[in-house]
Design a protein around this motif. Structure first.
Motif, PDB file in Angstrom:
ATOM      1  N   ARG A 379     -33.701 -69.816  67.495  1.00  0.00           N
ATOM      2  CA  ARG A 379     -32.685 -70.050  68.518  1.00  0.00           C
ATOM      3  C   ARG A 379     -32.145 -71.486  68.410  1.00  0.00           C
ATOM      4  O   ARG A 379     -30.963 -71.723  68.650  1.00  0.00           O
ATOM      5  CB  ARG A 379     -33.275 -69.841  69.907  1.00  0.00           C
ATOM      6  N   ARG A 452     -37.488 -71.867  76.763  1.00  0.00           N
ATOM      7  CA  ARG A 452     -38.087 -71.126  77.877  1.00  0.00           C
ATOM      8  C   ARG A 452     -37.705 -69.651  77.798  1.00  0.00           C
ATOM      9  O   ARG A 452     -36.545 -69.293  77.648  1.00  0.00           O
ATOM     10  CB  ARG A 452     -37.623 -71.697  79.220  1.00  0.00           C
ATOM     11  N   GLY A 458     -32.895 -64.348  80.974  1.00  0.00           N
ATOM     12  CA  GLY A 458     -32.872 -65.694  81.530  1.00  0.00           C
ATOM     13  C   GLY A 458     -33.368 -66.760  80.589  1.00  0.00           C
ATOM     14  O   GLY A 458     -33.696 -67.874  81.031  1.00  0.00           O
ATOM     15  N   GLU A 459     -33.429 -66.471  79.289  1.00  0.00           N
ATOM     16  CA  GLU A 459     -33.911 -67.471  78.342  1.00  0.00           C
ATOM     17  C   GLU A 459     -33.020 -68.707  78.355  1.00  0.00           C
ATOM     18  O   GLU A 459     -31.830 -68.632  78.652  1.00  0.00           O
ATOM     19  CB  GLU A 459     -33.981 -66.903  76.926  1.00  0.00           C
ATOM     20  N   SER A 460     -33.617 -69.849  78.040  1.00  0.00           N
ATOM     21  CA  SER A 460     -32.848 -71.090  77.960  1.00  0.00           C
ATOM     22  C   SER A 460     -33.441 -71.966  76.868  1.00  0.00           C
ATOM     23  O   SER A 460     -34.624 -71.851  76.536  1.00  0.00           O
ATOM     24  CB  SER A 460     -32.857 -71.843  79.295  1.00  0.00           C
ATOM     25  N   LEU A 461     -32.589 -72.829  76.315  1.00  0.00           N
ATOM     26  CA  LEU A 461     -33.032 -73.743  75.269  1.00  0.00           C
ATOM     27  C   LEU A 461     -32.347 -75.082  75.473  1.00  0.00           C
ATOM     28  O   LEU A 461     -31.117 -75.143  75.594  1.00  0.00           O
ATOM     29  CB  LEU A 461     -32.721 -73.169  73.885  1.00  0.00           C
ATOM     30  N   THR A 462     -33.140 -76.132  75.568  1.00  0.00           N
ATOM     31  CA  THR A 462     -32.625 -77.475  75.790  1.00  0.00           C
ATOM     32  C   THR A 462     -33.025 -78.379  74.624  1.00  0.00           C
ATOM     33  O   THR A 462     -34.192 -78.395  74.234  1.00  0.00           O
ATOM     34  CB  THR A 462     -33.185 -78.066  77.098  1.00  0.00           C
ATOM     35  N   SER A 473     -39.644 -80.616  83.822  1.00  0.00           N
ATOM     36  CA  SER A 473     -38.746 -79.539  83.402  1.00  0.00           C
ATOM     37  C   SER A 473     -39.472 -78.473  82.594  1.00  0.00           C
ATOM     38  O   SER A 473     -38.896 -77.446  82.243  1.00  0.00           O
ATOM     39  CB  SER A 473     -37.600 -80.101  82.553  1.00  0.00           C
ATOM     40  N   CYS A 478     -42.698 -72.066  78.849  1.00  0.00           N
ATOM     41  CA  CYS A 478     -42.008 -72.863  77.821  1.00  0.00           C
ATOM     42  C   CYS A 478     -42.835 -73.014  76.552  1.00  0.00           C
ATOM     43  O   CYS A 478     -44.061 -72.939  76.564  1.00  0.00           O
ATOM     44  CB  CYS A 478     -41.689 -74.260  78.368  1.00  0.00           C
TER      45      CYS A 478
END
Length: 503
Positions: A379, A452, A458-462, A473, A478
């Motif tokens: 990702r 996450r 609802g996946e997220s990547l920072t 955070s 995670c």
């Protein structure tokens, strides 16, 4: 000043007036106001049950439902129509209570068990004195009619709604010992299909109008789906859950002499169905038992003949021994893990448990899965394109000083670091400690990826930096990837690590 009246929610039992409790009859007989719910163009069953106990001349409040199905022209849909209805019910009953009149709301079965009274109770309990009189639930009368024990000793009883999606209903039926399924009617064909998928159809009983003069019961497989009324339910006795055993059952029979057998440990991937490999899917379609941590077992679709054995997150060895015991007995068993079973998963626990001579005849086969670090890296771009290390920050199975030494070693070696289990409800400081240790060896601008719920809704990547990493955070869902000194971020925001190393 008038003293406000008291609100009573009175359970009447399943239908037979003789099953009304003495207390319920007494309170009904002295009420100033009797209120009851009723469907459009129908007669209230609760009012019929209570009839022998209602005194002449009492004030009655008929609370008629505006709709009985999900079809309505209300701007808020069915939920909006019902919310407005219960607000109106509460307003009408409150007027009696303010005037000093005691109000009894009649409820079939028990008032707080799938009953309409609870919605009035929620709206009035802070303003008025309330009392709830429990009633015999319908499933109590149903099992009495059958004369069949519902749950024994450590059996788990689950009460389910027939309105659940069929796959979810099948999963829950397979996972429990005993079950009651309510809210049938038009849902009956789906309920029957779910029972078949869970392998419970042959032992399921249909009970109609329990405790009433017209009550009847018969096997679910013999029921005409076009003639199922609202006042019906399904009973699945716990005794029928064949072969159900628990990890720590002291009365379980010892395993027989070792035989040639196989236990398959399967990696399910990190969450997305499309990341389940064809090999893993084939194994899961062929085994008779699936053993694992409950959230992972839940990901395996229920089908006829499949038995599911779910447990908590801290019983890996007990879970492995249980699966090996099943395999020794000749059962086809899969132990499941999220991601890859060999990366902080169940494979290691199974091999540890298999050291017991009792399991010498069991061949352990591991089916690989897409690991969480692979999914997160994909990702993000290609941050693990060069040498990298993988570390769990959990100190449940190893002391924190060992973790600290390994973090320093990775930092000094300038490896990309993937971090599993960075934080939990009880481990809240370790991400900050990790950051501080790494900052002693790495540039503050070092790339850090916070991934996450990759592969899940609802996946997220920072993408941030080591100096910019906020430990708050990061949560238990995670995975972190800390880059090497050579890791860089493209103009498009993708992180990658060159395969070469410059001197």
């Amino acid at each position: 000043m008038t003293t406000p009246g008291r609100l009573y929610g009175v359970g009447l039992g399943p239908g037979d007036p003789e099953l009304v409790t003495i207390k319920a009859a007494r309170i009904i007989g002295r009420a100033d106001v009797i209120a009851y719910h009723q469907g459009p163009r129908k007669r209230s069953n609760a009012r019929r049950i209570a009839d022998p106990y209602v005194r002449s001349g009492v004030t009655e409040e008929l609370l008629e439902y505006p709709v009985t199905t999900g079809i309505t022209d209300h701007p808020g849909g069915y939920a909006g129509a019902m919310a407005d209805f219960y607000e109106d019910c509460a307003r009408r009953l409150a007027a009696h209570l303010v005037a000093g009149r005691d109000v009894v709301v009649l409820a079939e079965g028990d008032p707080l068990f799938y009953g309409s009274y609870m919605y009035v109770h929620d709206r009035l309990k802070e303003r008025f004195s309330t009392e709830v009189v429990p009633g015999v639930p319908a499933f109590g009368a149903a099992t009495a009619a059958l004369g069949t024990p519902l749950a024994r000793q450590t059996d788990v009883l689950t009460v389910l709604q027939g309105t659940l999606p069929r796959p979810e209903l099948a999963r829950r039926l397979a996972d429990t010992d005993a079950a009651i399924i309510m809210k049938l009617g038009r849902t009956f064909p789906s309920v029957r299909a779910a029972l078949a998928e869970a392998g419970r159809l042959a032992d399921a009983w249909y009970v109609e109008r329990a405790s009433m003069t017209e009550q009847r019961w018969l096997p679910v497989s013999d029921v005409d789906p076009d003639a199922v009324p609202y006042f019906s339910l399904v009973v699945v006795p716990g005794d029928t859950h064949a072969g159900r055993r628990r990890y720590d059952d002291p009365d379980a029979a010892p395993p027989p002499a070792p035989t040639t057998a196989e236990l398959v440990v399967v990696g399910l991937g990190p969450g997305a169905d499309e990341w389940l490999t064809p090999e893993a899917a084939t194994v899961l379609a062929e085994v008779d038992h699936v053993v694992g941590y409950a959230p992972y077992v839940d990901r395996v679709p229920q089908r006829p003949g499949l038995r599911r054995h779910a447990s908590g997150n801290t019983v890996e060895l007990a879970r492995a021994r249980f699966a090996l015991d099943l395999a020794v007995r000749g059962e086809r068993v899969a132990v499941v893990s999220g991601g890859d079973a060999g990366v902080f998963g169940m494979a290691s626990a199974v091999f540890e448990a298999a050291e017991d001579p009792a399991f010498a005849g069991v061949h352990v086969r591991v089916v690989p899965g897409v690991s969480a670090v692979q999914a997160a890296a994909a990702r993000a771009g290609a941050p693990i394109g060069a040498d990298f290390a993988v570390l769990s920050l959990s100190d449940r199975l190893k002391p924190w000083p060992v973790i600290e030494r390994r973090i320093r070693a990775v930092a000094e070696a300038d490896l990309v670091l993937a971090v599993y289990n960075p934080r939990s409800r009880t481990r809240t400081t370790q991400v900050g400690d990790l950051r501080d240790i790494l900052l002693a060896h790495r540039d503050p601008a070092t790339v850090v990826i916070v991934a996450r719920d990759i592969g899940r809704q609802g996946e997220s990547l920072t993408v941030t930096t080591l100096a910019g990493l906020d430990p708050e955070s990061v949560d238990m869902r995670c995975l972190l990837i800390v880059g090497a000194s050579s890791t860089r971020v493209s103009q498009a925001g993708r992180a990658w690590t060159p395969r070469y190393v410059e001197d």
